[in-house]
Scaffold this motif. Structure first.
Motif, PDB file in Angstrom:
ATOM      1  N   ARG A  23       6.125  31.109 -15.056  1.00 40.69           N
ATOM      2  CA  ARG A  23       7.544  31.973 -15.145  1.00 40.69           C
ATOM      3  C   ARG A  23       8.444  31.602 -16.191  1.00 40.69           C
ATOM      4  NH1 ARG A  23      10.988  30.315 -10.096  1.00 40.69           N
ATOM      5  NH2 ARG A  23       8.814  30.582  -9.148  1.00 40.69           N
ATOM      6  N   ALA A  24       8.334  30.445 -16.640  1.00 43.58           N
ATOM      7  CA  ALA A  24       9.203  30.311 -17.772  1.00 43.58           C
ATOM      8  C   ALA A  24       8.654  30.678 -18.986  1.00 43.58           C
ATOM      9  CB  ALA A  24       9.269  28.559 -18.066  1.00 43.58           C
ATOM     10  N   GLY A  25       7.479  31.391 -18.948  1.00 40.06           N
ATOM     11  CA  GLY A  25       6.769  31.889 -20.343  1.00 40.06           C
ATOM     12  C   GLY A  25       6.147  30.989 -21.303  1.00 40.06           C
ATOM     13  N   PHE A  26       5.473  29.957 -20.650  1.00 35.25           N
ATOM     14  CA  PHE A  26       4.700  28.935 -21.484  1.00 35.25           C
ATOM     15  C   PHE A  26       3.348  29.573 -21.326  1.00 35.25           C
ATOM     16  CE2 PHE A  26       7.804  25.963 -20.561  1.00 35.25           C
ATOM     17  CZ  PHE A  26       8.035  25.014 -21.642  1.00 35.25           C
ATOM     18  N   ALA A  27       2.584  29.354 -22.734  1.00 29.85           N
ATOM     19  CA  ALA A  27       1.171  30.020 -22.771  1.00 29.85           C
ATOM     20  C   ALA A  27       0.300  28.611 -22.458  1.00 29.85           C
ATOM     21  CB  ALA A  27       1.163  30.313 -24.322  1.00 29.85           C
ATOM     22  N   LEU A  28      -0.985  28.891 -22.103  1.00 29.85           N
ATOM     23  CA  LEU A  28      -1.722  27.852 -21.894  1.00 29.85           C
ATOM     24  C   LEU A  28      -1.435  26.831 -20.825  1.00 29.85           C
ATOM     25  CD1 LEU A  28      -3.049  27.546 -25.635  1.00 29.85           C
ATOM     26  CD2 LEU A  28      -4.009  29.181 -23.864  1.00 29.85           C
ATOM     27  N   PRO A  29      -0.797  26.995 -19.863  1.00 22.29           N
ATOM     28  CA  PRO A  29      -0.241  26.092 -19.195  1.00 22.29           C
ATOM     29  C   PRO A  29      -1.452  25.194 -18.416  1.00 22.29           C
ATOM     30  CG  PRO A  29      -0.006  27.959 -17.980  1.00 22.29           C
ATOM     31  CD  PRO A  29      -0.374  28.487 -19.304  1.00 22.29           C
ATOM     32  N   VAL A  30      -1.189  23.915 -18.282  1.00 21.08           N
ATOM     33  CA  VAL A  30      -2.078  23.078 -17.466  1.00 21.08           C
ATOM     34  C   VAL A  30      -1.528  21.969 -16.678  1.00 21.08           C
ATOM     35  CG1 VAL A  30      -4.088  21.244 -17.979  1.00 21.08           C
ATOM     36  CG2 VAL A  30      -3.888  23.310 -19.592  1.00 21.08           C
ATOM     37  N   THR A  31      -1.989  22.079 -15.499  1.00 23.47           N
ATOM     38  CA  THR A  31      -1.470  20.994 -14.685  1.00 23.47           C
ATOM     39  C   THR A  31      -2.774  20.112 -13.802  1.00 23.47           C
ATOM     40  OG1 THR A  31      -1.568  22.418 -12.758  1.00 23.47           O
ATOM     41  CG2 THR A  31       0.721  22.075 -13.975  1.00 23.47           C
ATOM     42  N   ASP A  32      -2.620  18.851 -13.670  1.00 29.97           N
ATOM     43  CA  ASP A  32      -3.634  17.897 -13.208  1.00 29.97           C
ATOM     44  C   ASP A  32      -2.874  16.942 -12.332  1.00 29.97           C
ATOM     45  OD1 ASP A  32      -3.983  15.376 -14.959  1.00 29.97           O
ATOM     46  OD2 ASP A  32      -3.753  17.051 -16.300  1.00 29.97           O
ATOM     47  N   VAL A  33      -3.511  16.201 -11.714  1.00 28.36           N
ATOM     48  CA  VAL A  33      -2.806  15.025 -10.752  1.00 28.36           C
ATOM     49  C   VAL A  33      -3.685  13.743 -10.907  1.00 28.36           C
ATOM     50  CG1 VAL A  33      -2.547  14.199  -8.425  1.00 28.36           C
ATOM     51  CG2 VAL A  33      -1.954  16.727  -8.866  1.00 28.36           C
ATOM     52  N   ASP A  34      -2.915  12.679 -11.240  1.00 30.30           N
ATOM     53  CA  ASP A  34      -3.355  11.277 -11.215  1.00 30.30           C
ATOM     54  C   ASP A  34      -2.892  10.460 -10.046  1.00 30.30           C
ATOM     55  OD1 ASP A  34      -4.578   8.903 -12.197  1.00 30.30           O
ATOM     56  OD2 ASP A  34      -2.800   8.314 -13.325  1.00 30.30           O
ATOM     57  N   ARG A  35      -3.884  10.284  -9.230  1.00 28.12           N
ATOM     58  CA  ARG A  35      -3.434   9.508  -7.653  1.00 28.12           C
ATOM     59  C   ARG A  35      -3.688   8.039  -8.082  1.00 28.12           C
ATOM     60  NH1 ARG A  35      -4.548  11.384  -1.859  1.00 28.12           N
ATOM     61  NH2 ARG A  35      -2.864  12.680  -2.455  1.00 28.12           N
ATOM     62  N   ILE A  36      -2.591   7.460  -7.663  1.00 27.89           N
ATOM     63  CA  ILE A  36      -2.515   5.898  -7.983  1.00 27.89           C
ATOM     64  C   ILE A  36      -1.934   5.379  -6.503  1.00 27.89           C
ATOM     65  CG2 ILE A  36      -1.329   3.997  -9.005  1.00 27.89           C
ATOM     66  CD1 ILE A  36      -0.557   5.923 -11.214  1.00 27.89           C
ATOM     67  N   VAL A  37      -2.952   4.478  -6.110  1.00 23.51           N
ATOM     68  CA  VAL A  37      -2.647   3.883  -4.672  1.00 23.51           C
ATOM     69  C   VAL A  37      -2.441   2.261  -5.078  1.00 23.51           C
ATOM     70  CG1 VAL A  37      -3.648   3.096  -2.409  1.00 23.51           C
ATOM     71  CG2 VAL A  37      -4.215   5.247  -3.378  1.00 23.51           C
ATOM     72  N   VAL A  38      -1.386   1.914  -4.528  1.00 20.99           N
ATOM     73  CA  VAL A  38      -0.422   0.552  -4.867  1.00 20.99           C
ATOM     74  C   VAL A  38      -0.685  -0.286  -3.422  1.00 20.99           C
ATOM     75  CG1 VAL A  38       0.988  -0.718  -5.862  1.00 20.99           C
ATOM     76  CG2 VAL A  38       0.619   1.347  -6.856  1.00 20.99           C
ATOM     77  N   GLY A  44      15.334  25.886 -13.707  1.00 24.77           N
ATOM     78  CA  GLY A  44      16.266  26.223 -15.006  1.00 24.77           C
ATOM     79  C   GLY A  44      16.007  25.172 -16.155  1.00 24.77           C
ATOM     80  N   VAL A  45      15.492  23.975 -15.545  1.00 22.93           N
ATOM     81  CA  VAL A  45      15.435  23.010 -16.761  1.00 22.93           C
ATOM     82  C   VAL A  45      14.195  23.352 -17.588  1.00 22.93           C
ATOM     83  CG1 VAL A  45      14.740  20.550 -17.151  1.00 22.93           C
ATOM     84  CG2 VAL A  45      16.613  21.023 -15.670  1.00 22.93           C
ATOM     85  N   ILE A  46      12.882  23.743 -17.117  1.00 25.46           N
ATOM     86  CA  ILE A  46      11.870  24.205 -17.819  1.00 25.46           C
ATOM     87  C   ILE A  46      12.120  25.360 -18.506  1.00 25.46           C
ATOM     88  CG2 ILE A  46       9.445  25.075 -17.260  1.00 25.46           C
ATOM     89  CD1 ILE A  46       9.137  23.153 -14.989  1.00 25.46           C
ATOM     90  N   ALA A  47      13.097  26.348 -18.139  1.00 31.26           N
ATOM     91  CA  ALA A  47      13.367  27.151 -18.912  1.00 31.26           C
ATOM     92  C   ALA A  47      14.075  27.005 -20.034  1.00 31.26           C
ATOM     93  CB  ALA A  47      14.184  28.279 -18.070  1.00 31.26           C
ATOM     94  N   GLN A  48      14.884  26.044 -20.104  1.00 28.39           N
ATOM     95  CA  GLN A  48      15.827  25.363 -20.969  1.00 28.39           C
ATOM     96  C   GLN A  48      14.814  24.782 -22.016  1.00 28.39           C
ATOM     97  OE1 GLN A  48      19.693  23.398 -20.272  1.00 28.39           O
ATOM     98  NE2 GLN A  48      18.872  23.590 -18.103  1.00 28.39           N
ATOM     99  N   ILE A  49      13.768  23.937 -21.623  1.00 22.57           N
ATOM    100  CA  ILE A  49      12.852  23.434 -22.601  1.00 22.57           C
ATOM    101  C   ILE A  49      12.154  24.506 -23.185  1.00 22.57           C
ATOM    102  CG2 ILE A  49      10.815  22.109 -22.534  1.00 22.57           C
ATOM    103  CD1 ILE A  49      11.780  20.538 -20.161  1.00 22.57           C
ATOM    104  N   ARG A  50      11.679  25.503 -22.476  1.00 18.63           N
ATOM    105  CA  ARG A  50      10.876  26.383 -23.283  1.00 18.63           C
ATOM    106  C   ARG A  50      11.731  27.355 -24.306  1.00 18.63           C
ATOM    107  NH1 ARG A  50       9.771  29.926 -25.931  1.00 18.63           N
ATOM    108  NH2 ARG A  50       8.528  31.742 -25.699  1.00 18.63           N
ATOM    109  N   ARG A  51      13.005  27.206 -24.212  1.00 19.74           N
ATOM    110  CA  ARG A  51      13.826  28.068 -25.336  1.00 19.74           C
ATOM    111  C   ARG A  51      14.036  27.145 -26.346  1.00 19.74           C
ATOM    112  NH1 ARG A  51      16.702  30.079 -20.673  1.00 19.74           N
ATOM    113  NH2 ARG A  51      18.206  28.133 -20.791  1.00 19.74           N
ATOM    114  N   ALA A  52      14.136  25.779 -26.123  1.00 24.45           N
ATOM    115  CA  ALA A  52      14.277  24.805 -27.390  1.00 24.45           C
ATOM    116  C   ALA A  52      13.119  24.278 -28.088  1.00 24.45           C
ATOM    117  CB  ALA A  52      14.865  23.292 -26.548  1.00 24.45           C
ATOM    118  N   LEU A  53      11.842  25.003 -27.579  1.00 25.96           N
ATOM    119  CA  LEU A  53      10.340  24.742 -28.392  1.00 25.96           C
ATOM    120  C   LEU A  53      10.445  25.683 -29.276  1.00 25.96           C
ATOM    121  CD1 LEU A  53       8.253  23.896 -25.673  1.00 25.96           C
ATOM    122  CD2 LEU A  53       9.177  22.348 -27.495  1.00 25.96           C
TER     123      LEU A  53
END
Length: 282
Positions: free
Chosen positions: A174-189, A112-121
């Motif tokens: 699902r929220a309707g974003f174009a060109l979606p990209v995800t990646d992970v930065d692993r940090i070991v402390v 729901g929050v991601i969908a709200q952000i999409r509408r606000a852009l």
């Protein structure tokens, strides 16, 4: 009153999260994760060859994202309120950029929050965010589960469930974003012991805020056994323990005619079958 079947069950006490984040700011926060994300945010925005007018920093704890303020000057800060509301005070198509750091992992209704952000852009507006996810704090989760099972005959929720990379990518689509990209930065402390790690989590305002958390103090014997198990399973040769933090980065654009578009089905100029035939003749 029966719960709306369309509303996901609430996992997090966001009012408690607000209180703990405020307390952490007063007591002196542990900001090393946020500092790293802030620096990475600056690098990622520097690679985007365009300017942004209306910008919002969504729920970033502490003092917010200095990278945004340094580059753009005027940034609308949307801070977590005392009630922990998830309805965003944003007009449709009012923003060019929404950025968020280390906040979305504590959202009850993330779709729901991601969908709200999409509408606000605005068209061609950008969402760029970083959140805790993946296998974060897996060592602490395992150590607590083993200690409670051994000392108390049962396990209580201690570490929040975290979304994985595929989940986040699917939510963007699902929220309707174009060109979606995800990646992970692993940090070991590394820490001297499990109690030092837990102290840092409190100073981040990120201690247990699960609604189903245990409400009575943990027995001293259980806590000591948890620390022993942690050291037995997750210590380096020098005795210091490891703590994993997976930072999931996500970005997506509000659709616009100027963006790259996938080819329509059947529009390819050469068929796969023909390419295979030609390859077999060589």
């Amino acid at each position: 009153m029966a719960q709306n079947p369309q509303t996901p069950p609430a996992l997090f006490d966001r009012a408690l999260l607000h209180m703990r984040q405020r307390r952490a700011r007063v007591q002196g926060p542990a900001s090393f994760l946020l500092d790293r994300v802030d620096e990475d945010m600056a690098d990622r925005l520097a690679a985007v060859m365009r300017e942004f007018g209306a910008i919002a920093d969504l729920w970033t704890p502490g003092e917010g994202l200095s990278a945004l303020r340094a580059r753009f000057g005027t940034v609308q800060r949307i801070e977590l309120d005392a009630a922990g509301e998830e309805k965003l005070p944003l007009a449709p198509e009012s923003l060019d950029l929404v950025a968020s750091a280390l906040a979305l992992q504590f959202v009850n209704d993330l779709p729901g929050v991601i969908a709200q952000i999409r509408r606000a852009l605005k068209p061609d507006g950008l969402l760029l965010a970083a959140m805790i996810g993946g296998d974060s704090l897996t060592e602490l989760r395992q150590a607590f589960a083993a200690a409670e099972a051994e000392c108390e005959g049962g396990v209580s929720p201690r570490v929040a469930p975290f979304a994985d990379l595929r989940d986040i990518g699917a939510l963007l689509q699902r929220a309707g974003f174009a060109l979606p990209v995800t990646d992970v930065d692993r940090i070991v402390v590394r820490y001297a012991n499990a109690f030092a790690l837990m102290q840092d989590l409190r100073r981040m305002g990120a201690a247990n805020v699960l609604i189903e958390r245990r409400r009575t103090p943990t027995r001293r014997a259980t806590m000591l056994r948890m620390a022993e198990i942690y050291a037995e399973r997750f210590a380096d040769p020098d005795g210091r323990i490891r703590a994993t933090f997976d930072i999931i980065w996500l970005s997506g654009w509000a659709p616009h005619a100027s963006q790259q578009q996938p080819l329509k089905p059947g529009s390819a100029k050469a068929s796969l079958a023909e390419a295979v035939r030609k390859a077999g003749k060589t």
